[in-house]
Design a protein around this motif. Structure first.
Motif, mmCIF file in Angstrom:
data_model
loop_
_atom_site.group_PDB
_atom_site.id
_atom_site.type_symbol
_atom_site.label_atom_id
_atom_site.label_comp_id
_atom_site.label_asym_id
_atom_site.label_seq_id
_atom_site.Cartn_x
_atom_site.Cartn_y
_atom_site.Cartn_z
ATOM 1 N N ILE A 1 3.123 6.022 -3.103
ATOM 2 C CA ILE A 1 4.297 6.757 -3.573
ATOM 3 C C ILE A 1 4.293 6.839 -5.107
ATOM 4 O O ILE A 1 4.589 7.884 -5.717
ATOM 5 C CB ILE A 1 5.578 6.082 -3.053
ATOM 6 N N VAL A 2 3.896 5.717 -5.775
ATOM 7 C CA VAL A 2 3.862 5.692 -7.244
ATOM 8 C C VAL A 2 2.833 6.691 -7.771
ATOM 9 O O VAL A 2 3.064 7.441 -8.737
ATOM 10 C CB VAL A 2 3.575 4.280 -7.760
ATOM 11 N N LEU A 3 1.661 6.741 -7.145
ATOM 12 C CA LEU A 3 0.611 7.666 -7.580
ATOM 13 C C LEU A 3 1.065 9.111 -7.428
ATOM 14 O O LEU A 3 0.786 9.963 -8.284
ATOM 15 C CB LEU A 3 -0.654 7.407 -6.771
ATOM 16 N N ILE A 4 1.766 9.393 -6.328
ATOM 17 C CA ILE A 4 2.231 10.769 -6.118
ATOM 18 C C ILE A 4 3.219 11.150 -7.215
ATOM 19 O O ILE A 4 3.182 12.258 -7.770
ATOM 20 C CB ILE A 4 2.856 10.888 -4.723
ATOM 21 N N ILE A 5 4.118 10.225 -7.540
ATOM 22 C CA ILE A 5 5.114 10.525 -8.576
ATOM 23 C C ILE A 5 4.426 10.757 -9.932
ATOM 24 O O ILE A 5 4.752 11.696 -10.692
ATOM 25 C CB ILE A 5 6.122 9.374 -8.660
ATOM 26 N N LEU A 6 3.405 9.893 -10.271
ATOM 27 C CA LEU A 6 2.696 10.063 -11.546
ATOM 28 C C LEU A 6 1.959 11.399 -11.598
ATOM 29 O O LEU A 6 1.897 12.083 -12.636
ATOM 30 C CB LEU A 6 1.724 8.900 -11.756
ATOM 31 N N ALA A 7 1.392 11.773 -10.461
ATOM 32 C CA ALA A 7 0.669 13.064 -10.436
ATOM 33 C C ALA A 7 1.619 14.224 -10.669
ATOM 34 O O ALA A 7 1.280 15.179 -11.385
ATOM 35 C CB ALA A 7 -0.054 13.189 -9.103
ATOM 36 N N GLY B 1 0.819 -1.205 0.000
ATOM 37 C CA GLY B 1 0.000 0.000 0.000
ATOM 38 C C GLY B 1 0.854 1.255 0.000
ATOM 39 O O GLY B 1 0.543 2.223 -0.704
ATOM 40 N N LEU B 2 1.900 1.260 0.760
ATOM 41 C CA LEU B 2 2.771 2.422 0.831
ATOM 42 C C LEU B 2 3.463 2.665 -0.514
ATOM 43 O O LEU B 2 3.557 3.815 -0.996
ATOM 44 C CB LEU B 2 3.814 2.218 1.932
#
Length: 238
Positions: A224-230, A219-220
């Motif tokens: 982190i991946v979603l934040i980077i993509l955003a 989950g963590l």
């Protein structure tokens, strides 16, 4: 008391001369000890008797008077074995023999001294022997019965008279308690089965904790991946 001198050099070698009074030594005709050699002075030296002791005095001789190879200038006390020399003539001094009475007294004194020493030495030995005799005899070891009495335990003869003993000393007619009864249904011949501990529950719990930690990590990572993509998308459409 008469002293003697014995010639050990010159023509008089071996000759003994008695000295029982004051005597003049020299080449003069009136000398008591007449020495004709030219090296001897007319009045060369003198022997003097003082309280049974023998002294030698030089009288101003030309070639000197010596005692044990040392030239003298004053009155010199002589003793047994001294070598006196007038010019080149040498004489040995001989001490007079002691009177018989003095010899006997000396022997008696020596004997008495030896007796006193022996008594002194013997005394400690006697004292030690007396001390050893006076010592008490060693205490005899106590018997078992005496040791029991000392510990407050009565002797066998003081125990119950109704209790009889065997030849080995073991009591007879004494009741022995019986062991407790064995419960019904218990097979004493069956082998014992070791108990197996149930370790399944701890294993399951450990597996659950590992799965939980794994899910949390995934989950963590997803966040982190979603934040980077955003962030990338925002930079591209800016």
């Amino acid at each position: 008391m008469t002293w003697k001198i014995q010639a050990i050099s010159g023509e008089l070698t071996g000759q003994e001369i008695n000295i029982d009074r004051d005597m003049l030594v020299g080449r003069h005709q009136t000398a008591d000890i007449l020495l004709q050699q030219s090296e001897i002075s007319r009045k060369h030296a003198a022997f003097l008797l003082k309280e049974q002791a023998l002294w030698l005095q030089d009288l101003g001789s030309s070639n000197g008077t010596f005692v044990n190879d040392v030239q003298i200038a004053v009155e010199t006390l002589l003793k047994q074995g001294d070598i006196v020399q007038f010019a080149s003539l040498k004489f040995s001094v001989l001490e007079p023999a002691k009177p018989l009475e003095q010899v006997v007294e000396s022997v008696d004194d020596a004997t008495l001294g030896a007796t006193v020493v022996e008594e002194t030495i013997a005394q400690p030995s006697e004292a030690v022997a007396t001390s050893e005799t006076a010592q008490a005899e060693p205490e005899q070891p106590k018997t078992v019965a005496q040791q029991m009495n000392d510990q407050g335990m009565p002797e066998l003869k003081e125990r119950d008279a109704n209790v009889s003993l065997t030849r080995d000393g073991m009591p007879q007619n004494v009741g022995i308690p019986k062991p407790a009864p064995i419960p019904a249904g218990v097979d004493l011949t069956a082998p014992s089965v070791p108990q197996v501990e149930n370790n399944e529950a701890p294993k399951v719990q450990v597996a659950q904790e590992a799965e939980t930690q794994k899910n949390a990590s995934l989950g963590l990572i997803s966040i982190i991946v979603l934040i980077i993509l955003a962030i990338i998308a925002w930079l591209m459409f800016k």
